[in-house]
Design a protein around this motif. Structure first.
Motif, PDB file in Angstrom:
ATOM      1  N   GLU A 193      32.361   9.606  72.219  1.00  0.00           N
ATOM      2  CA  GLU A 193      32.253   9.745  73.679  1.00  0.00           C
ATOM      3  C   GLU A 193      31.434   8.584  74.232  1.00  0.00           C
ATOM      4  O   GLU A 193      30.260   8.425  73.890  1.00  0.00           O
ATOM      5  N   LEU A 194      32.051   7.774  75.085  1.00  0.00           N
ATOM      6  CA  LEU A 194      31.388   6.583  75.624  1.00  0.00           C
ATOM      7  C   LEU A 194      30.599   6.958  76.869  1.00  0.00           C
ATOM      8  O   LEU A 194      31.060   6.787  78.011  1.00  0.00           O
ATOM      9  N   THR A 195      29.384   7.455  76.679  1.00  0.00           N
ATOM     10  CA  THR A 195      28.523   7.810  77.808  1.00  0.00           C
ATOM     11  C   THR A 195      27.279   6.941  77.794  1.00  0.00           C
ATOM     12  O   THR A 195      26.839   6.471  76.737  1.00  0.00           O
ATOM     13  N   ALA A 196      26.703   6.753  78.982  1.00  0.00           N
ATOM     14  CA  ALA A 196      25.497   5.940  79.101  1.00  0.00           C
ATOM     15  C   ALA A 196      24.349   6.552  78.296  1.00  0.00           C
ATOM     16  O   ALA A 196      23.573   5.839  77.651  1.00  0.00           O
ATOM     17  N   GLU A 197      24.237   7.883  78.326  1.00  0.00           N
ATOM     18  CA  GLU A 197      23.138   8.541  77.610  1.00  0.00           C
ATOM     19  C   GLU A 197      23.220   8.254  76.113  1.00  0.00           C
ATOM     20  O   GLU A 197      22.224   7.892  75.481  1.00  0.00           O
ATOM     21  N   ASN A 198      24.424   8.408  75.535  1.00  0.00           N
ATOM     22  CA  ASN A 198      24.585   8.164  74.101  1.00  0.00           C
ATOM     23  C   ASN A 198      24.324   6.702  73.755  1.00  0.00           C
ATOM     24  O   ASN A 198      23.691   6.383  72.745  1.00  0.00           O
ATOM     25  N   CYS A 199      24.831   5.820  74.605  1.00  0.00           N
ATOM     26  CA  CYS A 199      24.673   4.393  74.352  1.00  0.00           C
ATOM     27  C   CYS A 199      23.202   3.990  74.368  1.00  0.00           C
ATOM     28  O   CYS A 199      22.715   3.323  73.457  1.00  0.00           O
ATOM     29  N   GLN A 200      22.499   4.391  75.408  1.00  0.00           N
ATOM     30  CA  GLN A 200      21.115   3.967  75.547  1.00  0.00           C
ATOM     31  C   GLN A 200      20.211   4.620  74.498  1.00  0.00           C
ATOM     32  O   GLN A 200      19.261   3.994  74.013  1.00  0.00           O
ATOM     33  N   LYS A 201      20.543   5.836  74.091  1.00  0.00           N
ATOM     34  CA  LYS A 201      19.785   6.479  73.019  1.00  0.00           C
ATOM     35  C   LYS A 201      19.969   5.713  71.716  1.00  0.00           C
ATOM     36  O   LYS A 201      19.008   5.474  70.975  1.00  0.00           O
ATOM     37  N   TRP A 202      21.200   5.302  71.447  1.00  0.00           N
ATOM     38  CA  TRP A 202      21.486   4.552  70.221  1.00  0.00           C
ATOM     39  C   TRP A 202      20.763   3.215  70.224  1.00  0.00           C
ATOM     40  O   TRP A 202      20.222   2.780  69.212  1.00  0.00           O
ATOM     41  N   MET A 203      20.729   2.577  71.383  1.00  0.00           N
ATOM     42  CA  MET A 203      20.043   1.283  71.496  1.00  0.00           C
ATOM     43  C   MET A 203      18.544   1.444  71.259  1.00  0.00           C
ATOM     44  O   MET A 203      17.910   0.609  70.600  1.00  0.00           O
ATOM     45  N   GLN A 204      17.973   2.515  71.797  1.00  0.00           N
ATOM     46  CA  GLN A 204      16.555   2.780  71.574  1.00  0.00           C
ATOM     47  C   GLN A 204      16.272   2.952  70.088  1.00  0.00           C
ATOM     48  O   GLN A 204      15.293   2.405  69.553  1.00  0.00           O
ATOM     49  N   GLU A 205      17.127   3.699  69.411  1.00  0.00           N
ATOM     50  CA  GLU A 205      16.931   3.962  67.986  1.00  0.00           C
ATOM     51  C   GLU A 205      17.059   2.711  67.135  1.00  0.00           C
ATOM     52  O   GLU A 205      16.571   2.672  66.010  1.00  0.00           O
TER      53      GLU A 205
END
Length: 545
Positions: free
Chosen positions: A426-438
């Motif tokens: 699922e291409l969502t901003a929340e998932n993307c930014q969480k992954w980038m933080q990690e």
């Protein structure tokens, strides 16, 4: 077991012998089986003596001449015990005085038997013979090469109580000793390759026995060294064999067990190369053997000269699927990342003059500074933020995005976004930014999001269909500002392709009536830029949705 590469029973037997201890005896049934096996070893040892003698008789003259033409010296013939089988009609008579029976010859795979168990003839006739030995140096079977045009050119003995092809490697006994002394463990394709390398002083060479390298043979190799070298022939068959090795090895890999590959030029094999170029040149090739991940990528992509989107998508999917076969999660992730780095390096980022340099993961040296046009950095920042905050547009702009020349920081973000998108459902901003933080890019991401953005998008909702069009149009607007001439040509070509496809449909078809939204967005951008319109930026720091 670790220092000598011995099995558990072998290690126990050796240590007990050195300590003067007696191994507990097996029960009578086991003792009888041991005696039977020993008698079979004795049979093969006696056959080996006979084959060896035959090589120096008038009957074996042709075989000796062949081995000499192949460049083998007398001491090499002796070291490997090469021989001549004879005409295939004298083995039983020659061994009768030793009490060796037809049944025993059949048990060790040297006699063909009919359905009723009657002898039908010897397995080897008019062939140069290569004794196959176990790790202790005991003969467990033979291979034979016919001279002339007969088939099969090479023939190995069948499965027997002593010999299993999938659990054996030719020259494993000599190679084991050499590897303990520091030699490279190298897998080659055939007997003569292993023998030629050994004669040249590269004594860690082994070969499978007429079959593809299997799981049990790989485990044998890894007991000796964590990264054996695979050096197969340089022809198409050698490439197919290398691919097969990779596919077998993937589910067995770990951080401590891998493979390296030494690629030879087409038409070369280890035997021809070492005889022509010498041991030093061959050792240099081994020293520069490349990791399995690079070899596998090259094997899969070698035929993709100018692939279209479908071919690229299929290749990328196959690479990702292969990485999933690795059981260790961290290693599987590293393989996946490297596969994608190599993929983008080859098919996306070096397309024309706009291609970016090699990604950091596969770079062999320090990063070179990027050349970005003056005033373009702010626009590239906006392009990046639009994707991170609205990743649903990524499928529409991915190819153009991967071809942009970006500063190093933005290039790191791009690599992370593409890697995340490939494994995200699922291409969502929340998932993307969480992954980038990690993955250690949180600080970079925050600085980008706090920067300028198109004013109309600051307070927009990410799940609004009209917003998606607005975001897509805004992205293409800033992309076009970076290189308008190229962008206009791309849009024109896309429009022509769509129109051609539409007119090629049947008149009653509903397909083609709806103009693709991604192209429509770019057409609007072209017209807006021709009118001199510029997107307004909001300098506020409120984070977008």
């Amino acid at each position: 077991m670790q220092s000598d590469g011995s099995s558990f029973p072998e290690a126990v037997e050796k240590l007990a012998s050195e300590a003067g201890m007696e191994i507990p005896k097996d029960d009578p049934q086991q003792e009888e089986k041991a005696r039977e096996r020993q008698s079979l070893y004795d049979v093969l040892a006696r056959v080996q003596e006979l084959y060896r003698q035959n090589l120096y008789t008038a009957e074996g003259r042709e075989g000796l001449a062949y081995l000499t033409r192949r460049g083998l010296r007398e001491e090499t013939l002796e070291r490997f015990g090469l021989g001549w089988s004879g005409d295939g009609r004298s083995l039983v008579a020659a061994l009768r005085a030793d009490g060796i029976t037809v049944e025993q010859l059949a048990q060790v795979g040297l006699m063909r038997l009919g359905e009723a168990g009657h002898p039908r003839g010897e397995l080897f006739f008019n062939r140069v013979t290569f004794p196959i030995r176990d790790r202790k140096g005991r003969v467990i079977s033979f291979g034979g090469r016919i001279l002339g045009d007969g088939q099969p050119k090479y023939l190995n003995g069948p499965e027997t109580p002593l010999f299993s092809k999938r659990r054996t490697l030719f020259n494993l006994d000599h190679a084991t000793q050499a590897v303990r002394k520091g030699a490279e463990l190298v897998v080659v394709e055939g007997y003569m390759d292993a023998i030629a390398l050994d004669q040249a002083g590269l004594q860690g060479a082994v070969a499978p026995l007429g079959t593809a390298l299997g799981e049990e043979q790989l485990e044998l190799l890894w007991r000796l060294t964590p990264r054996p070298i695979i050096c197969l022939d340089g022809d198409q068959a050698g490439q197919r064999a290398a691919l097969r090795v990779c596919e077998v090895a993937l589910p067995l890999l770990s951080a401590e067990k891998s493979l390296s590959f030494c690629r030879l030029s087409e038409g070369d094999d280890p035997d021809s190369f070492v005889q022509r170029e010498g041991a030093t040149a061959m050792a240099e090739r081994f020293a520069h053997a490349r990791p399995m991940v690079e070899e596998l990528f090259n094997l899969l992509s070698v035929r993709e000269v100018n692939p279209g989107p479908e071919q690229r998508a299929a290749l990328r999917e196959r690479l990702i699927a292969l990485s999933r076969q690795i059981p260790e999660r961290n290693l599987a992730s590293e393989y996946r990342s490297t596969f994608l780095d190599l993929f983008f390096e080859r098919f996306r980022r070096h397309k024309g003059k706009r291609g970016a340099r090699s990604p950091g993961r596969v770079s062999t040296g320090p990063r070179e500074p990027r050349s970005v046009a003056e005033g373009a950095v702010e626009r590239l920042n906006v392009l990046t933020v639009l994707i991170v905050c609205h990743p649903a547009i990524l499928p529409h702009i991915e190819q153009a995005y991967t071809q942009l020349m970006l500063p190093d920081t933005l290039n790191d973000v791009r690599e992370a976004v593409l890697e995340w998108a490939d494994q995200s459902e699922e291409l969502t901003a929340e998932n993307c930014q969480k992954w980038m933080q990690e993955h250690g890019l949180g600080e970079v991401l925050s600085s980008l999001i706090d920067g300028p953005l198109p004013r109309t998008l600051r307070s927009a909702r990410s799940d609004d269909d009209m917003l998606k069009v607005d975001v897509l149009e805004s992205w293409w607007h800033f992309y076009a500002l970076v290189n308008f001439a190229s962008f206009e040509r791309e849009v024109q070509q896309s429009v022509e392709d769509v129109l051609m496809a539409a007119y090629s449909k049947s008149s009653d078809s509903s397909e083609g009536e709806r103009f693709p939204v991604s192209i429509l967005a770019r057409m609007k951008v072209v017209e807006a830029l021709k009118r001199g319109e510029q997107p307004e930026l909001d300098e506020g720091t409120d984070a977008p949705p």
